[in-house]
Write a protein that holds these residues in place. Structure first.
Motif, mmCIF file in Angstrom:
data_model
loop_
_atom_site.group_PDB
_atom_site.id
_atom_site.type_symbol
_atom_site.label_atom_id
_atom_site.label_comp_id
_atom_site.label_asym_id
_atom_site.label_seq_id
_atom_site.Cartn_x
_atom_site.Cartn_y
_atom_site.Cartn_z
ATOM 1 N N CYS A 22 8.933 21.643 8.447
ATOM 2 C CA CYS A 22 8.357 21.777 9.791
ATOM 3 C C CYS A 22 7.164 20.853 10.036
ATOM 4 N N PRO A 23 6.242 20.640 9.071
ATOM 5 C CA PRO A 23 5.128 19.716 9.344
ATOM 6 C C PRO A 23 5.583 18.298 9.658
ATOM 7 N N LEU A 24 6.739 17.888 9.145
ATOM 8 C CA LEU A 24 7.247 16.548 9.440
ATOM 9 C C LEU A 24 8.025 16.520 10.758
ATOM 10 N N ILE A 25 8.805 17.549 10.996
ATOM 11 C CA ILE A 25 9.647 17.573 12.194
ATOM 12 C C ILE A 25 8.861 18.024 13.423
ATOM 13 N N ASP A 66 6.351 21.364 -5.557
ATOM 14 C CA ASP A 66 6.363 22.549 -4.725
ATOM 15 C C ASP A 66 6.584 22.165 -3.269
ATOM 16 N N PRO A 67 7.188 23.052 -2.461
ATOM 17 C CA PRO A 67 7.362 22.722 -1.038
ATOM 18 C C PRO A 67 6.057 22.463 -0.314
ATOM 19 N N ASP A 68 4.955 23.082 -0.768
ATOM 20 C CA ASP A 68 3.659 22.830 -0.135
ATOM 21 C C ASP A 68 3.175 21.399 -0.375
ATOM 22 N N GLU A 69 3.768 20.705 -1.362
ATOM 23 C CA GLU A 69 3.365 19.339 -1.671
ATOM 24 C C GLU A 69 4.310 18.309 -1.061
ATOM 25 N N PHE A 70 5.269 18.772 -0.285
ATOM 26 C CA PHE A 70 6.286 17.878 0.255
ATOM 27 C C PHE A 70 5.653 16.765 1.101
ATOM 28 N N LEU A 71 4.708 17.107 1.928
ATOM 29 C CA LEU A 71 4.067 16.120 2.799
ATOM 30 C C LEU A 71 3.140 15.215 2.009
ATOM 31 N N SER A 72 2.331 15.794 1.119
ATOM 32 C CA SER A 72 1.348 14.996 0.373
ATOM 33 C C SER A 72 2.005 14.039 -0.619
ATOM 34 N N ARG A 73 3.203 14.356 -1.071
ATOM 35 C CA ARG A 73 3.927 13.476 -1.987
ATOM 36 C C ARG A 73 4.634 12.334 -1.256
ATOM 37 N N GLY A 74 4.570 12.346 0.053
ATOM 38 C CA GLY A 74 5.100 11.232 0.812
ATOM 39 C C GLY A 74 6.575 11.304 1.132
ATOM 40 N N TYR A 75 7.191 12.457 1.005
ATOM 41 C CA TYR A 75 8.595 12.577 1.364
ATOM 42 C C TYR A 75 8.754 12.504 2.883
ATOM 43 N N THR A 76 9.882 12.013 3.317
ATOM 44 C CA THR A 76 10.146 11.872 4.744
ATOM 45 C C THR A 76 11.505 12.452 5.095
ATOM 46 N N ASN A 135 0.808 -1.213 0.000
ATOM 47 C CA ASN A 135 0.000 0.000 0.000
ATOM 48 C C ASN A 135 0.849 1.276 0.000
ATOM 49 N N MET A 136 2.192 1.104 -0.063
ATOM 50 C CA MET A 136 3.113 2.220 -0.167
ATOM 51 C C MET A 136 2.921 3.215 0.972
ATOM 52 N N ASN A 137 2.732 2.736 2.189
ATOM 53 C CA ASN A 137 2.621 3.598 3.354
ATOM 54 C C ASN A 137 3.820 3.402 4.265
ATOM 55 N N ILE A 138 4.331 4.477 4.810
ATOM 56 C CA ILE A 138 5.332 4.391 5.864
ATOM 57 C C ILE A 138 4.592 4.634 7.163
ATOM 58 N N GLN A 139 4.608 3.667 8.055
ATOM 59 C CA GLN A 139 3.799 3.740 9.256
ATOM 60 C C GLN A 139 4.669 3.665 10.494
ATOM 61 N N ASN A 140 4.240 4.367 11.519
ATOM 62 C CA ASN A 140 4.915 4.342 12.803
ATOM 63 C C ASN A 140 4.020 3.607 13.777
ATOM 64 N N GLN A 141 4.491 2.457 14.267
ATOM 65 C CA GLN A 141 3.664 1.667 15.149
ATOM 66 C C GLN A 141 3.512 2.322 16.516
ATOM 67 N N ASN A 142 4.433 3.215 16.866
ATOM 68 C CA ASN A 142 4.379 3.798 18.196
ATOM 69 C C ASN A 142 3.284 4.852 18.307
ATOM 70 N N ASN A 143 3.132 5.687 17.292
ATOM 71 C CA ASN A 143 2.133 6.753 17.388
ATOM 72 C C ASN A 143 1.072 6.641 16.290
ATOM 73 N N HIS A 144 1.085 5.570 15.536
ATOM 74 C CA HIS A 144 0.066 5.292 14.522
ATOM 75 C C HIS A 144 -0.013 6.397 13.469
ATOM 76 N N HIS A 145 1.148 7.045 13.237
ATOM 77 C CA HIS A 145 1.191 8.094 12.209
ATOM 78 C C HIS A 145 1.508 7.457 10.867
ATOM 79 N N SER A 146 0.813 7.861 9.839
ATOM 80 C CA SER A 146 1.071 7.313 8.507
ATOM 81 C C SER A 146 1.058 8.434 7.488
ATOM 82 N N VAL A 147 1.869 8.295 6.475
ATOM 83 C CA VAL A 147 1.944 9.258 5.382
ATOM 84 C C VAL A 147 1.734 8.505 4.081
ATOM 85 N N PHE A 148 0.750 8.904 3.316
ATOM 86 C CA PHE A 148 0.469 8.235 2.059
ATOM 87 C C PHE A 148 1.424 8.725 0.990
ATOM 88 N N ILE A 149 2.065 7.802 0.304
ATOM 89 C CA ILE A 149 2.995 8.139 -0.775
ATOM 90 C C ILE A 149 2.240 8.151 -2.087
#
Length: 790
Positions: free
Chosen positions: A254-257, A93-103, A40-54
Motif C-alpha cells: 500500500c505505501p507504494l501503490i 520483513d514486509p515493513d522493510e519493503f519500501l526501505s529496501r528499495g523494492y518497487t 546512486n542506485m535510485n529509481i526516480q520519477n521525473q514527473n513527481n520527483h519521487h525517489s526511493v533509495f535502494i
C-alpha cells in the motif's frame, strides 16, 4: 533466453513498448518519466520527483515472457505489461519493503489506484479461488460499464489492483497454482530460495492478466469479454497466519501503490456484480467514512443446502444480523466488526498517528502477541483472535479525527457456511472468544472518544452503542442460567397444578407433564455435563456423535418449554373477557409477558424482514434456527469459554516456529539458487501446456485435510479455569437462587395462578427493549438508505 531481464542489466525504460533492446545500457529515458541511475542506485520519477533509495542493490528482479499460447486468446499483445510477467524474490520483513528499495509496476507506471483488493488464502481449493476471482472480474466489468462516471469507465481496470496473498508456499493448493499459471501470473521456474545470501521470504509475481479460469476449469479469454486485470501474486514462503498476509498488503504494498480504498476478501467469498462499486460509493459520498462492510450471505446452492439444519440456522442468523444488528450500528457510527471476509477501508484513515500508535499499529500488534515469545498475555491473545474488531474501535476512536463506520446493505457477498457441527464449533470458538475480549477492550477504552473530533451528538450515539453492546454482553453471560430457568418455571407450575382442582389445572401433557418435564430435565443436565467434559480437552471432530446427541436433547428441552408456554398463553387468553376492553389482556401477567416475548422475537423478525423485502429466510429457516438456538447457547458458548487457552485460529495450522516467518523453512536446502530452473526458449510454453492439462483434474468441491492444534500452556489454562469458574458459578448462583424453595414460596405469595414471575418479566422486558431499539434503528436505516440514498 527466458530470463532476459535481470536487475544487473535493468533497462532504463522497462515498460516502454517501443524499446527494442531489453538489455540496453542507456542511462536516461524520459518517455514514461523514469530512468535508472546506476551510480546512486535510485529509481526516480521525473514527473513527481519521487525517489526511493535502494539499500540493497543485489535484489533479484526479472521479467518472464508470457507463453505464446496464452497471448493467442487475449486482446492486448503489444505492451510489456501484457507480454511479460515480473518476478521479485523478496527478502526481509514486509515493513522493510519500501526501505529496501523494492518497487511495483503500478508505482513505476505512475498509475493512480482507486481500489486495492486483497484476496487472502491458505490451502483453499481451486474451485473456491475461481469463484472469488471471477466475482471480482464481474465487479471490474460493472465499473467499466459506468461510462458516465467521473472516476470509472472503459479504463476502470487501470484504477484497480488485485493482490492475491497465499500464506505458505507448501500449503497452497497445487490446482490454484495451475489456475494462476494459466492466467500468466505464476511460473515455478523463476522462484529463488536465497538471494544475496539472504533467505527469500516472499515471492512476488506481477502481471496484467486478460484470462481467467472458471469454476469448471475452462480457460477463458477476450471472447468472454474480459477486461485486463492488474494482479500482484504474493506467495509467502512460510505460513505465518492471515494477519501477516495483511501486513504484507498494508505495510509493504500500500505505501507504494497509495490506494484510496482497500478491500479485504477471503478466498471462497464471492461479491455480487456491483458490490465493490457500492462499497466504494459509500466512501465517495462521505469523507468521514473510514470503513464499510456489506451483507455476508450464506451460499445455499439454489436452496439445496437448506436441507442441512446447521446451514439453515446460520442463514437465518446472518440475515437477521444484516436486518437488525448492522443497521443499528451503522446509524450509531460504530460497527463492532467489519467482517474480514468482505470489508473496505479508507487507506488514509488506517495510517498511524505515530510510529507505535494508530489503527494499523494496534491491528498488527496481534501478530507479535501470537508469537511463541509473547503468548503469556492470554487476554490480548484472545482479543486479537478478532483483530478486525480492534481495528474498528481504533478507527472510530482515532485521535483528532471523526471517522465513522458504515454498513452497506446493497453490497452483498456470498460465502460457504460450515456444514458440519465440528467445523462450526471450531469456527465459533474463535469468533466468540475474540469478540468477547475485544468488546471488553472497547468498553474499557471508551474514554478514547474524548480525544477525537466527533461532535457531541456523535459521541452520545457512540456511547449509546457501547452501552448497548455492554448490555448485550451481560445478557449473553447469563444466557446459560436464563435458558434453564425458563424451563424450570414450567416444572414448578406443573407441580403446583398437581395440588389444584382439575378444572383449574394447566397441564398440556395430559396429566403427565410433571413426569415429562423431570425426564427432560435429567437429560438436559446429563447433556450439559457431557458438553463440559468434551470441551475440556477433546476436539469436536472426535466427539461429533455425542455432540449431536446433545443437540437433540437441547432441541427437545426447548420444544417442551415453548409448547408449554404457548399452550398456557392460549388457554389463559381464551378465559379473558375482552368485552371489558383490550387493556384487560395486559392486566394478566402471563399474557402480557408472552405478548412481549413473541413481539420482541417473532414479531420483529417478521415485520423487519418484510420491511427489507426479504422473507425467504423466514419461511425456510425460522424453524431450524429455533431448534438450533439452544445448542448455540449450551454447546458453542461452553466450548468457547472452556477453550480460552487455545489461541490458535482453530481451522488452520500454524507453521510458525522460532521466527521462521522471516526465514527459510527448516529442512530446506540452500544449495539450489532457483527453484526448478530449466533452460530453453520453449520453457514458458511447456509450462503453460502443463498448467492447462492440470486444469482438467480440477473437481468441484475438492477439499484439503485441515489440522487442528491447541496450545498447552499452564498459565493460559489457569486463566481459562478462572474465567470458566466465574462464568459457571455466576450462572449457578442465579439458577439456584431462583429455583430455591424460598423463591417458589415467594411466587406463590405473589399469586402464581396469574403467571407472574419477576425474573421472567425482567428478562422479557430487557429483550424487548434491546429488540425494539434494533427495530427502530432498522427503520431509520431503511429511510436513509432507500429514500434519502445515504
Amino acid at each position: 533466453m527466458d530470463l532476459y531481464h535481470h536487475l544487473n542489466t535493468l533497462p532504463i525504460n522497462p515498460y516502454n513498448i517501443n524499446q527494442t533492446n531489453p538489455v540496453s545500457n542507456t542511462t536516461d529515458s524520459s518517455k514514461n518519466g523514469y530512468y535508472y541511475n546506476r551510480n546512486n542506485m535510485n529509481i526516480q520519477n521525473q514527473n513527481n520527483h519521487h525517489s526511493v533509495f535502494i539499500r540493497n542493490p543485489s535484489k533479484y528482479i526479472i521479467e518472464y515472457e508470457i507463453p505464446a499460447s496464452l497471448l493467442k486468446i487475449v486482446k492486448y499483445r503489444e505492451n510489456k505489461e501484457f507480454t511479460c510477467m515480473r518476478y521479485t524474490a523478496c527478502t526481509g520483513d514486509p515493513d522493510e519493503f519500501l526501505s529496501r528499495g523494492y518497487t511495483l509496476r503500478q508505482q513505476l507506471r505512475d498509475r493512480n489506484t482507486e481500489i486495492f483488493i486483497a484476496i487472502t488464502m491458505y490451502n483453499e481449493n481451486s474451485t473456491m479461488f475461481c469463484r472469488t476471482y471471477y466475482s471480482i472480474i464481474k465487479n471490474i466489468s460493472y465499473l467499466s460499464q459506468r461510462t458516465k462516471s467521473k472516476v470509472w469507465g472503459r479504463e476502470a481496470w487501470k484504477k484497480i489492483v488485485i493482490c492475491i496473498i497465499s500464506d505458505g508456499r507448501e500449503k497452497i493448493d497445487t490446482n490454484v497454482l495451475n489456475v494462476l499459471g494459466c492466467m500468466g501470473v505464476y511460473q515455478n521456474d523463476v522462484m529463488k530460495r536465497v538471494t544475496n545470501e539472504e533467505n527469500v521470504v516472499c515471492h512476488i509475481f506481477e502481471y496484467t492478466s486478460q484470462a481467467y479460469v472458471n469454476e469448471n476449469g475452462k480457460l477463458c479469454g477476450y471472447k468472454e469479454g474480459i477486461f485486463p486485470v492488474q494482479i500482484i501474486f504474493c506467495l509467502k514462503e512460510n505460513n505465518c497466519k492471515k494477519i501477516n498476509s495483511h501486513r504484507w498488503f498494508f505495510n509493504a504494498f500500500c505505501p507504494l501503490i497509495q490506494p484510496k480504498i482497500c478491500i479485504l476478501i477471503d478466498v471462497g467469498t464471492a461479491p455480487t456484480d456491483s458490490s465493490i462499486y457500492h462499497l466504494w460509493k459509500t466512501f465517495d459520498k462521505d469523507p468521514n467514512v473510514a470503513g464499510a462492510c456489506g451483507e455476508i450471505c450464506v451460499e445455499l446452492n439454489k436452496g439445496r443446502k437448506l436441507l442441512n439444519v446447521l446451514v439453515a440456522a446460520q442463514n437465518f442468523e446472518y440475515k437477521m444480523s444484516s436486518i437488525l444488528d448492522k443497521p443499528l450500528e451503522s446509524i450509531l457510527g460504530y460497527i463492532s466488526c467489519l467482517p474480514g471476509a468482505f470489508s473496505a477501508y479508507k487507506y488514509e484513515a488506517l495510517l498511524n498517528t505515530d510510529i507505535n500508535e494508530g489503527p494499523l499499529a494496534s491491528y498488527f500488534r496481534g501478530e507479535e502477541i501470537h508469537t511463541t515469545e509473547n503468548k503469556g498475555n492470554i487476554f490480548l491473545a484472545n482479543m486479537y483472535l478478532a483483530e478486525d474488531r480492534v481495528l474498528c474501535f481504533e478507527l472510530v476512536a482515532k485521535k483528532g479525527h471523526n471517522y465513522v463506520l458504515r454498513y452497506v446493505k446493497s453490497a452483498k457477498a456470498y460465502t460457504d457456511a460450515p456444514e458440519s457441527l465440528s467445523e462450526l464449533v471450531s469456527q465459533r470458538r474463535r469468533w466468540l472468544n475474540g469478540s468477547f475480549f475485544a468488546m471488553i477492550y472497547a468498553i474499557m477504552h471508551w474514554y478514547k472518544l474524548a480525544s477525537t473530533s466527533h461532535n457531541i451528538i456523535r459521541i452520545i450515539l457512540l456511547l449509546v452503542d457501547i452501552v448497548y453492546q455492554t448490555t448485550t454482553m451481560i445478557l449473553s453471560w447469563f444466557s446459560l442460567s436464563s435458558f434453564y430457568l425458563a424451563f424450570h418455571f414450567v416444572s414448578i407450575k406443573l407441580s403446583v397444578a398437581k395440588n389444584t382442582p382439575r378444572s383449574r389445572r394447566i397441564d398440556p401433557f395430559f396429566s403427565y407433564g410433571l413426569y415429562i418435564t423431570e425426564s427432560v430435565r435429567v437429560l438436559y443436565l446429563l447433556a450439559l455435563i457431557s458438553v463440559f467434559v468434551l470441551a475440556l480437552g477433546n476436539r469436536p471432530q472426535s466427539s461429533k456423535y455425542i455432540y449431536w446427541f446433545a443437540v437433540a436433547v437441547f432441541a427437545t428441552f426447548f420444544i417442551v418449554t415453548f409448547y408449554y408456554y404457548t399452550f398456557t398463553f392460549v388457554k389463559v387468553l381464551l378465559e379473558i373477557d375482552i368485552t371489558k376492553g383490550v387493556l384487560k389482556l395486559f392486566q394478566n401477567h402471563l399474557v402480557r409477558d408472552n405478548l412481549i416475548s413473541f413481539g420482541a422475537t417473532l414479531g420483529v423478525y417478521l415485520v423487519s424482514s418484510l420491511l427489507y423485502f426479504e422473507f425467504f429466510h423466514v419461511i425456510t429457516c425460522l424453524v431450524q434456527y429455533f431448534i438450533w438456538m439452544p445448542s448455540s447457547i449450551n454447546i458453542l458458548t461452553v466450548y468457547a469459554f472452556c477453550n480460552i487457552h487455545d489461541i490458535s485460529w482453530g481451522t488452520k495450522e500454524n507453521e510458525e516456529k522460532n521466527g521462521l516467518c522471516n526465514g527459510l523453512r527448516e529442512g530446506f536446502s540452500n544449495e539450489l539458487e532457483v527453484l526448478g530452473m530449466r533452460r530453453g526458449s520453449n520453457n514458458a510454453e511447456r509450462n503453460f501446456i502443463k498448467f492447462r492439462e492440470n486444469l482438467k483434474r480440477i473437481k468441484s468441491g475438492d477439499t484439503n485435510e485441515v489440522k487442528f492444534q491447541t496450545k498447552k500452556d499452564d498459565q493460559n489454562r489457569l486463566l481459562r479455569t478462572n474465567i470458566v469458574l466465574a462464568w459457571v458459578f455466576s450462572n449457578f448462583i442465579v439458577a439456584i437462587s431462583l429455583s430455591s424453595v424460598w423463591y417458589i414460596k415467594y411466587l406463590e405469595y405473589l399469586d402464581l395462578e396469574m403467571g407472574f414471575n419477576p425474573y421472567l418479566t425482567f428478562l422479557f422486558w430487557s429483550i424487548c427493549g434491546l429488540t425494539t431499539m434494533k427495530f427502530f434503528f432498522s427503520i431509520l436505516y431503511v429511510l436513509n438508505h432507500y429514500i434519502l440514498g445515504l
